[in-house]
Scaffold this motif. Sequence first.
Motif, PDB file in Angstrom:
ATOM      1  N   LEU A 113      52.794  76.364 -91.121  1.00 45.60           N
ATOM      2  CA  LEU A 113      54.330  77.595 -91.788  1.00 45.60           C
ATOM      3  C   LEU A 113      55.030  76.500 -92.100  1.00 45.60           C
ATOM      4  O   LEU A 113      56.217  77.552 -93.387  1.00 45.60           O
ATOM      5  CB  LEU A 113      54.589  77.666 -89.757  1.00 45.60           C
ATOM      6  N   PRO A 114      55.234  75.057 -92.203  1.00 51.66           N
ATOM      7  CA  PRO A 114      56.683  74.368 -92.834  1.00 51.66           C
ATOM      8  C   PRO A 114      55.992  74.678 -94.585  1.00 51.66           C
ATOM      9  O   PRO A 114      56.846  75.232 -95.029  1.00 51.66           O
ATOM     10  CB  PRO A 114      56.116  73.413 -92.387  1.00 51.66           C
ATOM     11  N   GLY A 115      54.844  74.522 -94.451  1.00 56.98           N
ATOM     12  CA  GLY A 115      54.064  74.083 -95.892  1.00 56.98           C
ATOM     13  C   GLY A 115      54.751  76.282 -95.983  1.00 56.98           C
ATOM     14  O   GLY A 115      54.962  76.724 -97.610  1.00 56.98           O
ATOM     15  N   LEU A 121      57.386  81.760 -97.815  1.00 58.82           N
ATOM     16  CA  LEU A 121      57.167  83.143 -97.267  1.00 58.82           C
ATOM     17  C   LEU A 121      57.937  82.857 -95.244  1.00 58.82           C
ATOM     18  O   LEU A 121      57.066  82.267 -94.863  1.00 58.82           O
ATOM     19  CB  LEU A 121      55.978  82.924 -97.062  1.00 58.82           C
ATOM     20  N   PRO A 122      58.452  84.036 -94.859  1.00 64.01           N
ATOM     21  CA  PRO A 122      59.069  83.728 -94.078  1.00 64.01           C
ATOM     22  C   PRO A 122      57.676  83.660 -92.741  1.00 64.01           C
ATOM     23  O   PRO A 122      57.069  85.087 -92.495  1.00 64.01           O
ATOM     24  CB  PRO A 122      60.280  84.878 -93.854  1.00 64.01           C
ATOM     25  N   ALA A 123      57.905  82.730 -91.617  1.00 55.33           N
ATOM     26  CA  ALA A 123      57.513  82.786 -89.834  1.00 55.33           C
ATOM     27  C   ALA A 123      57.060  84.413 -89.857  1.00 55.33           C
ATOM     28  O   ALA A 123      55.829  84.114 -89.284  1.00 55.33           O
ATOM     29  CB  ALA A 123      57.047  81.310 -89.924  1.00 55.33           C
ATOM     30  N   ARG A 124      58.153  84.740 -89.890  1.00 57.61           N
ATOM     31  CA  ARG A 124      58.563  85.876 -88.643  1.00 57.61           C
ATOM     32  C   ARG A 124      57.335  87.764 -89.203  1.00 57.61           C
ATOM     33  O   ARG A 124      56.352  88.355 -89.208  1.00 57.61           O
ATOM     34  CB  ARG A 124      59.443  86.351 -88.831  1.00 57.61           C
ATOM     35  N   GLN A 125      56.954  87.230 -90.507  1.00 57.79           N
ATOM     36  CA  GLN A 125      56.796  88.343 -91.033  1.00 57.79           C
ATOM     37  C   GLN A 125      54.682  88.220 -91.184  1.00 57.79           C
ATOM     38  O   GLN A 125      53.585  88.723 -92.242  1.00 57.79           O
ATOM     39  CB  GLN A 125      56.839  89.013 -92.338  1.00 57.79           C
ATOM     40  N   LEU A 126      54.190  86.865 -91.298  1.00 55.70           N
ATOM     41  CA  LEU A 126      53.382  86.308 -91.487  1.00 55.70           C
ATOM     42  C   LEU A 126      52.619  87.166 -90.273  1.00 55.70           C
ATOM     43  O   LEU A 126      52.500  86.419 -88.244  1.00 55.70           O
ATOM     44  CB  LEU A 126      53.221  84.614 -91.648  1.00 55.70           C
ATOM     45  N   PRO A 230      52.774  72.911-105.997  1.00 54.66           N
ATOM     46  CA  PRO A 230      53.025  73.284-104.550  1.00 54.66           C
ATOM     47  C   PRO A 230      54.610  73.150-104.279  1.00 54.66           C
ATOM     48  O   PRO A 230      55.298  72.186-104.842  1.00 54.66           O
ATOM     49  CB  PRO A 230      52.669  72.337-104.139  1.00 54.66           C
ATOM     50  N   ALA A 231      54.512  74.088-103.253  1.00 56.31           N
ATOM     51  CA  ALA A 231      56.399  74.004-102.773  1.00 56.31           C
ATOM     52  C   ALA A 231      57.082  72.615-102.610  1.00 56.31           C
ATOM     53  O   ALA A 231      56.443  72.009-101.922  1.00 56.31           O
ATOM     54  CB  ALA A 231      55.758  75.184-102.120  1.00 56.31           C
ATOM     55  N   GLY A 232      57.798  72.475-103.207  1.00 60.01           N
ATOM     56  CA  GLY A 232      58.949  71.276-102.930  1.00 60.01           C
ATOM     57  C   GLY A 232      58.058  70.094-103.501  1.00 60.01           C
ATOM     58  O   GLY A 232      59.005  68.909-103.467  1.00 60.01           O
ATOM     59  N   LEU A 233      57.292  69.894-104.158  1.00 66.23           N
ATOM     60  CA  LEU A 233      57.296  69.078-105.389  1.00 66.23           C
ATOM     61  C   LEU A 233      57.724  68.401-106.565  1.00 66.23           C
ATOM     62  O   LEU A 233      57.424  67.851-107.153  1.00 66.23           O
ATOM     63  CB  LEU A 233      55.768  69.228-104.747  1.00 66.23           C
TER      64      LEU A 233
END
Length: 273
Positions: A113-115, A121-126, A230-233
């Motif tokens: 989820l953090p990744g 991508l919001p966790a509440r919609q997964l 990748p996100a954040g790199l």
Amino acid sequence: MPTSPASCPAQPLPGLAPSAGSPGLSAQALHAQLWRASHLSSNAKPCVSSGFAALDAELPGKGWPTHGLSEILQHTAVHLEWRLLAPALRTLLDEPAQYRPLLLINPPLTPNLPGLQASGLPARQLVWIQADSPQQQLWATEQAIKANAAAAVLAWLPRARPEQIRRLQSHAQASSAPVFLLRPLNVQAQSSAAPLRLALRPGRDWCLHLHILKRRGPCHEGEMRLQALPAGLQQLLTPRMLSQPWPPRPALAPRTETTELRHALARPALTPH
């Protein structure tokens, strides 16, 4: 008494354009449904931009299709689907008009989820659906497509047979959401009813190498290189790190016969003979 041919009203043949003044599809609508194999299909159905301009230029309709399957093939040891699909999924989940979930069916790894949140991508919609057997995986995917209530459907179906994919494609034609099938590269030689098939592998400079195996249009030659960190790199990697092969291989000491493994967690880190 038989009716003479002259007294029978003319009826347009199925699949042919109606005569002028008669009800039916307009000339523009009919033209949109026609395409030559030497040209990319215009794709009358809506498409979703992939977020990569170079890829959109090679896809019929300039994006990921709706009303059909997109099959992504890659080696089982790598998981590049999130780096490829994240830009489009962000767009789909960010639509303010309606709240729709992203369905994940049978992912091989537990979703991080953090990744995923770092990818936008919001966790509440997964919604994670874990199905144990191939029959359950197929049934869950089929029901998700038929419900047509998700922003997108991602289904990992490593053991699906060609006739099963054909059935999923039949249902997907009525779905307004993109449907992505993630499958191993060793099924490339199998037939597939998916109108779009891609092969994906990692490359240097943290790029994705992508080859379009099947599309409604001419054959795709060679591979595409998509810059997809990748996100954040982006802010963390130095130019030297960006030039290294992905994934980096750690330097390991050679294993000798006298090496004693005292801990189970040490075993995967050593190169087997």
